[in-house]
Enzyme design. Structure first.
Site, PDB file in Angstrom:
ATOM      1  N   ASN A 154       0.806  -1.222   0.000  1.00  0.00           N
ATOM      2  CA  ASN A 154       0.000   0.000   0.000  1.00  0.00           C
ATOM      3  C   ASN A 154       0.838   1.270   0.000  1.00  0.00           C
ATOM      4  O   ASN A 154       0.403   2.310  -0.477  1.00  0.00           O
ATOM      5  CB  ASN A 154      -0.977   0.012   1.182  1.00  0.00           C
ATOM      6  CG  ASN A 154      -0.354  -0.447   2.469  1.00  0.00           C
ATOM      7  OD1 ASN A 154       0.208  -1.540   2.544  1.00  0.00           O
ATOM      8  ND2 ASN A 154      -0.415   0.377   3.490  1.00  0.00           N
ATOM      9  N   GLN A 182      -4.773  -3.822  -2.374  1.00  0.00           N
ATOM     10  CA  GLN A 182      -4.278  -2.757  -3.256  1.00  0.00           C
ATOM     11  C   GLN A 182      -4.140  -3.191  -4.714  1.00  0.00           C
ATOM     12  O   GLN A 182      -4.024  -2.339  -5.591  1.00  0.00           O
ATOM     13  CB  GLN A 182      -2.919  -2.236  -2.755  1.00  0.00           C
ATOM     14  CG  GLN A 182      -2.984  -1.492  -1.437  1.00  0.00           C
ATOM     15  CD  GLN A 182      -3.725  -0.157  -1.521  1.00  0.00           C
ATOM     16  OE1 GLN A 182      -3.992   0.376  -2.602  1.00  0.00           O
ATOM     17  NE2 GLN A 182      -4.090   0.388  -0.369  1.00  0.00           N
ATOM     18  N   SER A 202     -11.010  -5.284  -0.755  1.00  0.00           N
ATOM     19  CA  SER A 202     -11.802  -4.282  -0.047  1.00  0.00           C
ATOM     20  C   SER A 202     -12.495  -3.352  -1.041  1.00  0.00           C
ATOM     21  O   SER A 202     -11.861  -2.881  -1.996  1.00  0.00           O
ATOM     22  CB  SER A 202     -10.876  -3.475   0.856  1.00  0.00           C
ATOM     23  OG  SER A 202     -11.571  -2.389   1.423  1.00  0.00           O
ATOM     24  N   GLY A 203     -13.769  -3.063  -0.804  1.00  0.00           N
ATOM     25  CA  GLY A 203     -14.551  -2.253  -1.730  1.00  0.00           C
ATOM     26  C   GLY A 203     -14.031  -0.839  -1.926  1.00  0.00           C
ATOM     27  O   GLY A 203     -13.943  -0.347  -3.049  1.00  0.00           O
ATOM     28  N   HIS A 204     -13.655  -0.187  -0.817  1.00  0.00           N
ATOM     29  CA  HIS A 204     -13.374   1.246  -0.946  1.00  0.00           C
ATOM     30  C   HIS A 204     -12.056   1.582  -1.631  1.00  0.00           C
ATOM     31  O   HIS A 204     -11.759   2.751  -1.873  1.00  0.00           O
ATOM     32  CB  HIS A 204     -13.513   1.958   0.411  1.00  0.00           C
ATOM     33  CG  HIS A 204     -12.403   1.728   1.379  1.00  0.00           C
ATOM     34  ND1 HIS A 204     -11.479   2.700   1.676  1.00  0.00           N
ATOM     35  CD2 HIS A 204     -12.065   0.659   2.115  1.00  0.00           C
ATOM     36  CE1 HIS A 204     -10.630   2.230   2.580  1.00  0.00           C
ATOM     37  NE2 HIS A 204     -10.968   0.997   2.868  1.00  0.00           N
ATOM     38  N   THR A 240     -26.423  -9.941   8.834  1.00  0.00           N
ATOM     39  CA  THR A 240     -27.181  -9.736   7.593  1.00  0.00           C
ATOM     40  C   THR A 240     -26.326  -9.011   6.558  1.00  0.00           C
ATOM     41  O   THR A 240     -25.704  -7.994   6.851  1.00  0.00           O
ATOM     42  CB  THR A 240     -28.464  -8.928   7.884  1.00  0.00           C
ATOM     43  OG1 THR A 240     -29.207  -9.651   8.865  1.00  0.00           O
ATOM     44  CG2 THR A 240     -29.308  -8.733   6.645  1.00  0.00           C
ATOM     45  N   CYS A 328       0.882   7.502  13.682  1.00  0.00           N
ATOM     46  CA  CYS A 328       0.930   8.315  14.880  1.00  0.00           C
ATOM     47  C   CYS A 328       0.562   7.440  16.068  1.00  0.00           C
ATOM     48  O   CYS A 328      -0.557   6.970  16.170  1.00  0.00           O
ATOM     49  CB  CYS A 328      -0.053   9.463  14.743  1.00  0.00           C
ATOM     50  SG  CYS A 328       0.361  10.815  15.820  1.00  0.00           S
TER      51      CYS A 328
HETATM   52  N1  PLP Z   1      -4.601  -4.284   3.386  1.00  0.00           N
HETATM   53  C1  PLP Z   1      -4.020  -3.304   2.668  1.00  0.00           C
HETATM   54  C2  PLP Z   1      -2.825  -3.604   1.838  1.00  0.00           C
HETATM   55  C3  PLP Z   1      -4.530  -2.011   2.723  1.00  0.00           C
HETATM   56  O1  PLP Z   1      -3.946  -1.027   2.031  1.00  0.00           O
HETATM   57  C4  PLP Z   1      -5.661  -1.755   3.540  1.00  0.00           C
HETATM   58  C5  PLP Z   1      -6.197  -0.382   3.667  1.00  0.00           C
HETATM   59  O2  PLP Z   1      -5.474   0.584   3.564  1.00  0.00           O
HETATM   60  C6  PLP Z   1      -6.244  -2.821   4.238  1.00  0.00           C
HETATM   61  C7  PLP Z   1      -5.681  -4.071   4.145  1.00  0.00           C
HETATM   62  C8  PLP Z   1      -7.447  -2.619   5.103  1.00  0.00           C
HETATM   63  O3  PLP Z   1      -8.594  -2.478   4.308  1.00  0.00           O
HETATM   64  P1  PLP Z   1      -9.912  -1.809   4.943  1.00  0.00           P
HETATM   65  O4  PLP Z   1      -9.653  -0.341   5.013  1.00  0.00           O
HETATM   66  O5  PLP Z   1     -10.998  -2.158   3.969  1.00  0.00           O
HETATM   67  O6  PLP Z   1     -10.119  -2.431   6.261  1.00  0.00           O
END
Ligand code: PLP
Length: 387
Positions: A154, A182, A202-204, A240, A328
């Protein structure tokens, strides 16, 4: 007063929900609001949406629908994959091997398992953030049940050779999980071809909403659920199902998967423009992970003599949103564990910044960085007393 133009360069943190994805999910917020576990027609409609999203998601990574489990986020998928798989093991084979550059969702889960007495090994990376495959081979023993290595990092965007890592795991009789949060939608993922037993998304991160994730678990891999309740998601993730977001996830993954080549060309050209521009204009700048294969759109830089947080703040004032990999904790800014694992000194790691691009990124935005960054660096270096 006119609104200041803002430029978003933090797509690895989160992404906008694309209009096509919003459109796809809307009926599931309004018209089709049933509970997929209900037997009446409202429930059956919702179940139909859930089934279709599961089928589409499975098809896009070459899995079977009953190997797809919808979760609440990437973190939850990672937790279930690691803790669920390790705690399902018998004592003779309950070890985990992972890397030092994983996301905290993996690192902290591994730490927790270690505290509970499970054997954990962590392998490092080279200066370009590539996994040390020899160390991986040497760390896996007869007691290793699971190897978890992320697909793309990431912070640096560096892509690992997960086919090789999976083969090493399998040779030693272990399962292989990858955190593909990622890389999903940016790299072609074929779980069969790559030899993946479990995979998190992950969706977002792919222009779907926050609050939805996916865990692929290959048939035959025994994993304990971490939560208890109803039989949703075959009991692996009770609660659900979030149908609008699940439909959105499948739609977003389908769109992203269809655009991989085009996106790769566009984002790689933007990164090239950004990095070449910065290299020309900023003295003593280093590009972390540039020698390795990276997912398109990620650029991680270190600018010695500049405090990363101060630079981030100055860029934000100029309408540019980027990020530092620093964490942090207890009021202190800790350098990025990823950059430190690459052999970068904590001081230089704290002078680092990540620009990450995606849907909607433009040359205009890159040029804005190139306009703002060099004089800002000059000013900050003058304050800090040089390089
Ligand atoms: N794994 C990686 C490599 C990520 O970059 C992130 C989010 O930054 C996550 C896991 C966690 O995903 P989520 O924010 O959907 O919990």
């Amino acid at each position: 007063m006119t609104e200041k133009t803002r430029y978003y360069f933090d797509h690895n943190a989160t992404t906008i929900v694309r209009p096509e994805v919003v459109e796809a999910m809307l009926p599931w917020l309004g018209e089709y609001y049933g509970n997929p576990s209900s037997v009446h027609s409202f429930g059956r409609e919702a179940k139909n949406g859930l089934d279709k999203a599961r089928e589409k998601t499975a098809e896009l990574i070459n899995a079977e629908p009953d190997e797809i489990f919808f979760t609440g986020c990437g973190t939850e998928s990672d937790n279930i994959a690691l803790a669920g798989c390790i705690t399902a093991a018998d004592k003779s084979r309950n070890g985990l091997v992972t890397s030092t550059v994983e996301h905290s969702a993996i690192i902290k889960t591994a730490d927790d398992l270690e505290e509970k007495g499970y054997p954990i090994a962590r392998i490092g990376v080279d200066s370009a953030c590539r996994i040390d495959m020899d160390a991986l081979k040497n760390s896996i023993g007869g007691t290793t049940r699971l190897v978890s290595i992320m697909h793309a990092n990431n912070e640096t965007g560096v892509v690992q050779d997960i086919a090789q890592a999976a083969a090493i795991a399998h040779d030693a009789g272990a399962y292989f999980h990858t955190d593909a949060v990622q890389s999903a939608g940016k790299k072609v993922i074929d779980v069969k071809e790559l030899g993946i037993d479990m995979l998190s998304m992950s969706g977002h991160k792919i222009n779907a909403p926050k609050g939805v994730g996916v865990l692929y678990i290959k048939k035959g891999v025994t994993v304990n659920p971490l939560m208890f309740g109803g039989s949703h998601e075959s009991g692996m993730r009770p609660g659900t199902e979030n149908i609008p977001s699940i439909v959105a996830f499948a739609t977003a993954l389908e769109i992203a998967s269809g655009e991989i080549d085009e996106k790769s060309r566009k984002l790689s050209a933007l990164v090239k423009r950004l990095e070449e521009g910065m290299e020309t204009a900023v003295e003593n700048i280093q590009f972390n992970g540039r020698e390795a294969e990276r997912i398109p759109g990620t650029s991680n830089i270190s600018i010695p003599g500049v405090d990363g947080e101060a630079l981030l703040f100055s860029l934000d004032m100029a309408g540019i949103a980027a990020s530092t990999g620093s964490a942090c904790s207890t009021g202190e800014v800790e350098p990025s564990h990823v950059l430190v694992a690459m052999g970068i000194s904590p001081k230089v790691a704290q002078s680092s910044l990540r620009f990450s691009m995606g849907y909607g990124s433009t040359e205009e935005g890159v040029d804005r960085i190139l306009e703002v960054l060099p004089p800002t660096v000059k000013r900050l270096r003058a304050v800090s007393g040089g390089l």
